[in-house]
Design a protein around this motif. Structure first.
Motif, PDB file in Angstrom:
ATOM      1  N   SER A  28       0.832  -1.117   0.049  1.00 61.07           N
ATOM      2  CA  SER A  28       0.013   0.044  -0.022  1.00 61.07           C
ATOM      3  C   SER A  28       0.649   1.245   0.018  1.00 61.07           C
ATOM      4  O   SER A  28       0.441   2.158  -0.701  1.00 61.07           O
ATOM      5  N   GLU A  29       1.963   1.243   0.679  1.00 58.81           N
ATOM      6  CA  GLU A  29       2.713   2.249   0.908  1.00 58.81           C
ATOM      7  C   GLU A  29       3.459   2.595  -0.484  1.00 58.81           C
ATOM      8  O   GLU A  29       3.919   3.778  -1.013  1.00 58.81           O
ATOM      9  N   GLY A  30       3.974   1.521  -1.144  1.00 58.77           N
ATOM     10  CA  GLY A  30       4.634   1.701  -2.438  1.00 58.77           C
ATOM     11  C   GLY A  30       3.834   2.095  -3.401  1.00 58.77           C
ATOM     12  O   GLY A  30       4.309   2.972  -4.448  1.00 58.77           O
ATOM     13  N   PHE A  31       2.187   1.823  -3.456  1.00 63.67           N
ATOM     14  CA  PHE A  31       1.555   2.275  -4.415  1.00 63.67           C
ATOM     15  C   PHE A  31       1.259   3.584  -4.200  1.00 63.67           C
ATOM     16  O   PHE A  31       1.140   4.349  -5.007  1.00 63.67           O
ATOM     17  N   LEU A  32       1.083   4.266  -2.989  1.00 61.85           N
ATOM     18  CA  LEU A  32       0.850   5.589  -2.788  1.00 61.85           C
ATOM     19  C   LEU A  32       2.119   6.255  -3.065  1.00 61.85           C
ATOM     20  O   LEU A  32       1.918   7.576  -3.699  1.00 61.85           O
ATOM     21  N   ARG A  33       3.255   5.868  -2.828  1.00 61.21           N
ATOM     22  CA  ARG A  33       4.338   6.674  -3.237  1.00 61.21           C
ATOM     23  C   ARG A  33       4.730   6.761  -4.840  1.00 61.21           C
ATOM     24  O   ARG A  33       4.949   7.932  -5.419  1.00 61.21           O
ATOM     25  N   PHE A  34       4.666   5.719  -5.572  1.00 63.92           N
ATOM     26  CA  PHE A  34       4.788   5.543  -6.724  1.00 63.92           C
ATOM     27  C   PHE A  34       3.749   5.647  -7.745  1.00 63.92           C
ATOM     28  O   PHE A  34       3.918   5.736  -8.935  1.00 63.92           O
ATOM     29  N   ARG A  35       2.578   5.272  -7.408  1.00 69.36           N
ATOM     30  CA  ARG A  35       1.422   5.256  -8.177  1.00 69.36           C
ATOM     31  C   ARG A  35       0.079   6.498  -7.970  1.00 69.36           C
ATOM     32  O   ARG A  35      -0.732   6.424  -8.638  1.00 69.36           O
ATOM     33  N   HIS A  36       0.453   7.012  -6.717  1.00 73.46           N
ATOM     34  CA  HIS A  36      -0.366   7.758  -6.297  1.00 73.46           C
ATOM     35  C   HIS A  36      -2.010   7.640  -6.078  1.00 73.46           C
ATOM     36  O   HIS A  36      -2.736   7.948  -6.356  1.00 73.46           O
ATOM     37  N   SER A  37      -1.972   6.066  -5.685  1.00 75.23           N
ATOM     38  CA  SER A  37      -3.256   5.459  -5.731  1.00 75.23           C
ATOM     39  C   SER A  37      -3.060   4.171  -4.808  1.00 75.23           C
ATOM     40  O   SER A  37      -2.207   4.041  -4.198  1.00 75.23           O
ATOM     41  N   SER A  38      -3.924   3.391  -4.904  1.00 74.70           N
ATOM     42  CA  SER A  38      -4.019   2.061  -4.002  1.00 74.70           C
ATOM     43  C   SER A  38      -4.199   0.881  -4.976  1.00 74.70           C
ATOM     44  O   SER A  38      -4.831   1.051  -6.319  1.00 74.70           O
ATOM     45  N   PRO A  39      -3.783  -0.196  -4.751  1.00 72.81           N
ATOM     46  CA  PRO A  39      -3.711  -1.369  -5.408  1.00 72.81           C
ATOM     47  C   PRO A  39      -5.293  -1.520  -5.826  1.00 72.81           C
ATOM     48  O   PRO A  39      -5.553  -2.106  -7.051  1.00 72.81           O
ATOM     49  N   ILE A  40      -5.953  -1.562  -5.032  1.00 73.13           N
ATOM     50  CA  ILE A  40      -7.660  -1.604  -5.279  1.00 73.13           C
ATOM     51  C   ILE A  40      -8.234  -0.748  -6.099  1.00 73.13           C
ATOM     52  O   ILE A  40      -8.959  -0.993  -7.085  1.00 73.13           O
ATOM     53  N   SER A  41      -7.698   0.491  -5.938  1.00 72.46           N
ATOM     54  CA  SER A  41      -8.130   1.602  -7.051  1.00 72.46           C
ATOM     55  C   SER A  41      -7.652   1.267  -8.316  1.00 72.46           C
ATOM     56  O   SER A  41      -8.532   1.341  -9.450  1.00 72.46           O
ATOM     57  N   LEU A  42      -6.354   0.710  -8.766  1.00 70.38           N
ATOM     58  CA  LEU A  42      -6.003   0.419  -9.884  1.00 70.38           C
ATOM     59  C   LEU A  42      -6.705  -0.995 -10.409  1.00 70.38           C
ATOM     60  O   LEU A  42      -6.953  -0.963 -11.476  1.00 70.38           O
ATOM     61  N   LEU A  43      -7.100  -1.665  -9.457  1.00 70.70           N
ATOM     62  CA  LEU A  43      -8.076  -2.872 -10.071  1.00 70.70           C
ATOM     63  C   LEU A  43      -9.409  -2.354 -10.590  1.00 70.70           C
ATOM     64  O   LEU A  43      -9.620  -2.758 -11.593  1.00 70.70           O
ATOM     65  N   ARG A  44      -9.989  -1.522  -9.807  1.00 65.18           N
ATOM     66  CA  ARG A  44     -11.027  -0.941 -10.544  1.00 65.18           C
ATOM     67  C   ARG A  44     -10.833  -0.339 -11.807  1.00 65.18           C
ATOM     68  O   ARG A  44     -11.689  -0.374 -12.738  1.00 65.18           O
ATOM     69  N   GLN A  45      -9.722   0.615 -11.729  1.00 62.76           N
ATOM     70  CA  GLN A  45      -9.530   1.150 -12.890  1.00 62.76           C
ATOM     71  C   GLN A  45      -9.109   0.480 -14.138  1.00 62.76           C
ATOM     72  O   GLN A  45     -10.003   0.590 -15.282  1.00 62.76           O
ATOM     73  N   MET A  46      -8.745  -0.789 -13.887  1.00 58.30           N
ATOM     74  CA  MET A  46      -8.051  -1.496 -15.074  1.00 58.30           C
ATOM     75  C   MET A  46      -9.438  -2.639 -15.568  1.00 58.30           C
ATOM     76  O   MET A  46      -9.702  -2.614 -16.547  1.00 58.30           O
ATOM     77  N   ARG A  47     -10.477  -2.582 -14.466  1.00 60.26           N
ATOM     78  CA  ARG A  47     -11.540  -3.366 -14.863  1.00 60.26           C
ATOM     79  C   ARG A  47     -12.539  -2.704 -15.926  1.00 60.26           C
ATOM     80  O   ARG A  47     -13.171  -2.947 -16.705  1.00 60.26           O
ATOM     81  N   LEU A  48     -12.574  -1.203 -15.393  1.00 64.84           N
ATOM     82  CA  LEU A  48     -13.296  -0.207 -16.188  1.00 64.84           C
ATOM     83  C   LEU A  48     -12.775  -0.126 -17.753  1.00 64.84           C
ATOM     84  O   LEU A  48     -13.764   0.086 -18.344  1.00 64.84           O
ATOM     85  N   ASP A  49     -11.359   0.156 -17.536  1.00 65.16           N
ATOM     86  CA  ASP A  49     -10.934   0.288 -18.862  1.00 65.16           C
ATOM     87  C   ASP A  49     -11.037  -0.945 -19.990  1.00 65.16           C
ATOM     88  O   ASP A  49     -11.286  -0.914 -21.000  1.00 65.16           O
TER      89      ASP A  49
END
Length: 318
Positions: free
Chosen positions: A245-266
């Motif tokens: 979670s800390e790695g995603f916040l620092r390097f992706r400015h997001s959370s893993p679950i948020s990325l999962l949701r975005q990729m599913r929508l895409d």
């Protein structure tokens, strides 16, 4: 495999063509660093290299006339980024085997060794970057990496800008002869590579993230339809949940679950756009991992500005 990079302007900066491997090695060494070339098999055609300098970096292509192994004892005082315009390469670096193609690049820091086995149709795109182009922290971060995906947002933008520069005769010529323009082009490409906001000099979404972040992203992309949770993603990445979670916040400015949701929508949007009206939106949503259709529709509208039912379907016009 053929990339969408044609690079017509860069092609007009050809340094040499040769059917002699000793001559090829000598001419490349003048631009890059000493290395050895070991042909794989008997057939070997002509090699060539295109190369141009812009500000503190150089960009070019190298193609050998057949399958070949390239061994480098140490990158000579610069950062090297390499991916394949055509074909692929198996690179051994940092104790890892890395498959390099038009979507995956390898990075080597000054003084580091590597070995690459090039496919017969491989043409490399190489970029050599002066360490002075990076801040100390950024240089350390990039130096800790061995590979980077060119499919991520910042690196997709980087690749598109590189394509623009290497495809425009006017832009490439101005950038190489006008120091001010060259510095701006260098700042843009290096800034995108670092994931930095070049206007403000602050960290943005970094493409050069730790390996565990990229492992998590690969796991998410491969399991969009599955009911995966944060602990499963962390387990696949090989780190505790907090570290992930800390790695995603620092390097992706997001959370893993948020990325999962975005990729599913895409993914859902891609399927909708490529399908006909006979394929129901509800079916697409379920296949992409959404179990609550109302939340799916709301999230879709928030991300794309329209409801799934309003997205045009190209399949209907076939």
């Amino acid at each position: 495999m053929r990339s969408d990079l044609r690079l017509p302007a860069l092609r007009r900066h050809r340094l040499f063509e040769s059917a002699d491997l000793d001559e090829t090695r000598e001419l490349i060494s003048r631009v890059m660093q000493p290395h050895s070339l070991i042909p794989q098999g008997h057939a070997h055609g002509r090699s060539h290299m295109d190369f141009v300098r812009i500000g503190g970096f150089g960009v070019g292509t190298i193609r050998f006339g057949g399958a070949i192994q390239v061994d480098v004892e140490a990158v000579d005082g610069y950062f090297l980024l390499m991916f394949c315009v055509t074909g692929n390469a198996e690179v051994r670096a940092g104790g890892r085997k890395i498959i390099v193609d038009d979507q995956h690049a390898v990075i080597r820091a000054p003084g580091e060794p590597f070995s690459a086995l090039m496919s017969p149709d491989c043409e490399q795109l190489i970029m050599r970057i002066d360490p002075a182009s990076f801040s100390g922290d950024t240089a350390s971060m990039i130096g800790a990496q061995t590979s980077v995906s060119l499919a991520s947002g910042p690196m997709r933008a980087w690749k598109e800008q590189l394509k623009l520069v290497a495809s425009s005769d006017d832009l490439l010529n101005i950038a190489t002869h006008n120091p001010t323009v060259g510095a701006h082009v260098e700042s843009l490409l290096v800034g995108l590579l670092c994931g930095y906001d070049t206007r403000h000099g602050v960290s943005s979404q970094s493409a050069i993230a730790p390996q565990f972040v990229r492992r998590a992203e690969d796991f998410i992309a491969a399991n969009l339809a599955a009911r995966i949770q944060l602990p499963e993603i962390a387990s696949a990445a090989g780190v505790p949940v907090r570290t992930l979670s800390e790695g995603f916040l620092r390097f992706r400015h997001s959370s893993p679950i948020s990325l999962l949701r975005q990729m599913r929508l895409d993914r859902a949007r891609q399927i909708i756009r490529e399908s006909t009206s006979e394929l129901r939106v509800a079916t697409i949503a379920l296949d992409c991992g959404f179990t609550h259709l109302g939340r799916f529709a709301q999230g879709y509208r928030d991300r794309f500005g329209e409801l799934p039912s309003e997205t045009p379907r190209s399949g209907n016009s076939r």
